[in-house]
Design an enzyme around this catalytic site. Structure first.
Site, PDB file in Angstrom:
ATOM      1  N   GLU A 164       0.796  -1.218   0.000  1.00 12.46           N
ATOM      2  CA  GLU A 164       0.000   0.000   0.000  1.00 12.46           C
ATOM      3  C   GLU A 164       0.834   1.275   0.000  1.00 12.46           C
ATOM      4  O   GLU A 164       0.411   2.292  -0.533  1.00 12.46           O
ATOM      5  CB  GLU A 164      -0.945   0.011   1.209  1.00 12.46           C
ATOM      6  CG  GLU A 164      -2.093  -0.971   1.121  1.00 12.46           C
ATOM      7  CD  GLU A 164      -3.065  -0.623  -0.004  1.00 12.46           C
ATOM      8  OE1 GLU A 164      -3.457   0.542  -0.110  1.00 12.46           O
ATOM      9  OE2 GLU A 164      -3.406  -1.535  -0.786  1.00 12.46           O
ATOM     10  N   SER A 430     -54.770 -22.965   3.857  1.00 15.22           N
ATOM     11  CA  SER A 430     -55.573 -23.682   4.846  1.00 15.22           C
ATOM     12  C   SER A 430     -54.950 -23.715   6.230  1.00 15.22           C
ATOM     13  O   SER A 430     -55.619 -24.120   7.196  1.00 15.22           O
ATOM     14  CB  SER A 430     -55.824 -25.115   4.371  1.00 15.22           C
ATOM     15  OG  SER A 430     -56.633 -25.107   3.214  1.00 15.22           O
TER      16      SER A 430
END
Length: 722
Positions: A164, A430
């Site tokens: 980095e 149902s």
């Protein structure tokens, strides 16, 4: 006194040798030097030449003209191209510096005063535990605790520096050389391969700024980077960075990432794991190994090469790491814990208010049962989902006091975080009928009461049985076991749809229900969670429950901030009616639509459900210990390939309930004794009745459909009562 300019002889004044001032005549030392006389002569000659070139016809006036011309200022020579370039470069450079200074001053004025800036506190972490006290999930912007740099293996921070910001220990927040190198690499490669931001700049962005890509944000980032460099040491900055950066999959900080991906502390990661972690920060979402392991491993190879180039590791160390690339640790639990964690966080705010500190939440979830439920749903959909045209499912297991013991909101939390167990509303078919039958029992009917199973028409709406056959006069217990639609509709009209809605709400259904005749067939939408809560009174003897998952909340010091106290809703059903309903719903498993239910040794009851066009398949079942609800369907409500409640939902329910009841002493259903599935009256194998669906006309009758429950004469005409 003085001779005219151009005369060869010069007369000097003589004041007399004996005057007061003595002899004022110039001596040889007072006269011009030879070079001066030569320069004067040369100027005079050039002046004479210019005068002659103007023309001799001017006569005596020419001498005066020559004198005036020689006294004028000479014109400056013109600048060359290079001179102009240098000039304008300097001018533009100065204006650029002025403009940049103005921009920096302006952006600095938009930031809080430097003397008031401070590193913001780490966002609070919420650790979510199962009923056994073991962590099942974490939530919050920060998934892990801070780890000191000195506690980490040296190659872990070195990996971040190598990939980095190679000049991290040489620059002061801005790295011009690194920026130039990044620009050169990106230009020569034709794409963005390197960034010019330093670790300090990235930290400044993560701590104080948004992620937007604008010139304003970049300038503020630079200002804050310089401030950070003056206030903190390099090691402190690196430690802050590693404990705050995002690593994908919801993990913030190196500790959370190590736990998430490798199942270990950052203190214990290997070189290959360290390289993978460092490589993720470039593109955490795309490279997260949970979704792109190969991409994360390839990026780790780049990191290892950079570490060798910087002298952090040897060639041998690199080869060893490449030979053993980092892999994901075996998951510590099902990904469906994510649905539980999300639901916990939704409720937590209403319990403790704004979360400002680390919290620990102990839930009612049984981790082993959660795993069994997750596996049962995934296996069933993997095996039969495509064949039945079913893509999704949801499942809830609840104890008889309302504590949620397992909750699965979909087939994969990684793919979809939508919680179909809590948030989704679907037609229960149902499985809603028990509320109709209970309302009838509360008005004096019994399981042995006879009603007519025959065609019925209400303003053009003709509900039919699944088999298209009718049995004539049947007892209510048989009608419920076989899920006869015409009888359920007749009962709803007899007692009044409004009363059915009140019954369902009293037991625990919270969703809005339409009070029409089709309510008997479950055409109003409900959630799996509230259906489980509404079935709980059947299992516990008639006591209303409040579904809950949070048992206790503690702060980081261990102080109890909240402890669940049973919010008794009192009796919502009389014991005689509980007994009647349990006997009838036991028959559903013994001789009815749920005969495939398999829970050896345990009295159980329940009801299947299938909505119109097989869009939803349900089974709600329970014992004296637990209630469990299963739903299957598609998110877009598209029809399935005849997936009914009596099939796959019953199989999933059986598998989960076996795990839930393992090693538990058997208890009877309230008022129903110890009758077991498969008892007297059970149908022979292969003759399991199918779950009926709503068919034959519109799903809901007109709002003005007659309600015989309000008109005794109409009841007599419709049902032949009396």
């Amino acid at each position: 006194m003085f001779g005219r300019r151009g005369e060869r002889e010069r007369r000097e004044p003589v004041l007399g040798a004996s005057g007061a001032f003595g002899d004022l005549r110039l001596s040889a030392d007072d006269r011009p030097t030879v070079m001066a006389r030569e320069r004067a002569a040369s100027r005079a000659k050039k002046s004479s030449s210019r005068s002659d070139s103007d023309g001799g016809s001017r006569g005596h006036g020419g001498s005066r003209g020559r004198g005036r011309t020689s006294g004028k200022r000479r014109r400056s020579p013109k600048r060359g191209g290079f001179g102009r370039l240098v000039y304008w470069t300097v001018v533009l450079g100065l204006w650029g510096v002025i403009g940049l200074a103005g921009l920096i001053f302006y952006e600095a004025s938009q930031l809080p005063p430097i003397q008031n800036l401070a590193i913001p506190d780490r966002p609070p972490t919420v650790i979510i535990q199962g009923a056994d006290g073991k962590a099942i999930a974490t939530r919050g912007e920060m998934g892990g605790t801070n780890v000191p740099l000195r506690a980490l293996p040296p190659y872990l921070p070195q990996a971040f520096v190598a990939i980095e910001d190679r000049r991290f220990y040489q620059h002061y927040g801005l790295d011009p050389l690194g920026l130039v190198r990044a620009v050169f690499v990106n230009l020569t490669s034709g794409r963005v391969r390197e960034g010019g931001s330093t670790l300090t700049q990235q930290l400044a962005k993560n701590l104080f700024l948004t992620q937007e890509r604008t010139l304003s944000r970049k300038v503020q980032e630079l200002i804050l980077s310089i401030w950070l460099e003056t206030k903190y040491s390099k090691n402190e900055l690196l430690e802050l960075y590693m404990n705050r950066v995002y690593f994908g999959a919801g993990a913030y900080g190196v500790e959370a990432a190590a736990q998430r991906y490798f199942g270990k502390s950052a203190r214990q990661v290997t070189l290959s794991e360290a390289a993978m972690l460092a490589g993720l920060v470039k593109s955490p979402s795309a490279l997260a190994p949970t979704r792109n392991l190969e991409g994360a491993q390839a990026r780790a190879e780049v990191v290892l090469a950079a570490m060798q180039d910087e002298g952090f590791i040897t060639a041998q160390m690199r080869q060893t790491a490449l030979a053993r690339p980092a892999t994901l640790a075996k998951s510590q639990g099902p990904d469906s814990f994510g649905y539980v964690a999300d639901w916990v966080m939704e409720q937590l705010k209403s319990i403790v208010g704004q979360i400002t500190e680390d919290l620990t939440v102990q839930t009612t979830i049984d981790p082993s049962l959660q795993g069994a439920a997750d596996k049962a749903l995934k296996d069933a959909l993997a095996k039969n989902g495509k064949k039945l045209g079913v893509d999704q499912g949801a499942l809830v297991v609840m104890d008889t006091e309302g504590g949620v013991r397992a909750l699965v909101g979909g087939r994969s939390y990684e793919e979809s975080q939508y919680n179909r167990a809590v948030t989704a509303r679907r037609q229960p078919g149902s499985s809603f009928k028990p509320f109709v039958y209970l309302t009838a029992m509360e008005r004096g009917l019994t399981p042995e009461t006879v009603r007519e199973d025959a065609p019925i028409s209400i303003k053009g709406w003709r509900p039919e049985n699944f088999s298209k056959e009718y049995r004539g006069a049947v007892e209510l217990k048989t009608a419920l076991a076989l899920s006869l639609n015409t009888v359920a509709v007749r009962l709803a009209l007899e007692v009044g749809p409004d009363e059915v809605v009140k019954t369902a709400h009293r037991l625990g259904v919270n969703s809005k229900l339409e009070p029409n005749a089709s309510i008997a067939l479950g055409t109003s939408e409900v959630s799996v969670l509230e259906m489980a809560a509404a079935y709980a009174p059947f299992a516990n003897g008639g006591v209303g429950v409040t579904p809950h998952v949070i048992a206790q909340v503690r702060d980081k010091s261990g102080k109890v901030l909240f402890s669940y106290a049973q919010e008794s809703r009192g009796m919502v059903m009389a014991p005689p009616h509980v007994a009647m309903m349990n006997r009838m719903m036991q028959d559903v498993l013994r001789i009815g639509t749920a005969r495939r239910a398999d829970l050896p040794g345990w009295p159980a009851a329940g009801k299947t459900g299938t909505s119109q066009d097989y869009r939803d398949a349900w089974f709600m079942g329970y014992t004296g210990r637990f209630v469990a609800g299963v739903w299957l369907g598609n998110d877009d409500s598209s029809p399935t390939k005849k997936a009914g409640g009596s099939g796959l939902p019953v199989e999933i329910w059986s598998q989960v309930m076996k795990a839930a009841h393992k090693d538990m002493p058997v208890v009877a259903l309230p008022g129903a004794g110890m009758d077991l599935p498969g008892g007297p009256g059970a149908l022979p194998p292969g003759e399991v009745p199918e779950e009926p669906v709503v068919t034959g006309g519109p799903q809901r009758p007109p709002a003005n459909a007659p309600r015989p429950g309000l008109d005794n004469w109409l009841l007599d005409k419709l049902f032949g009562r009396g």
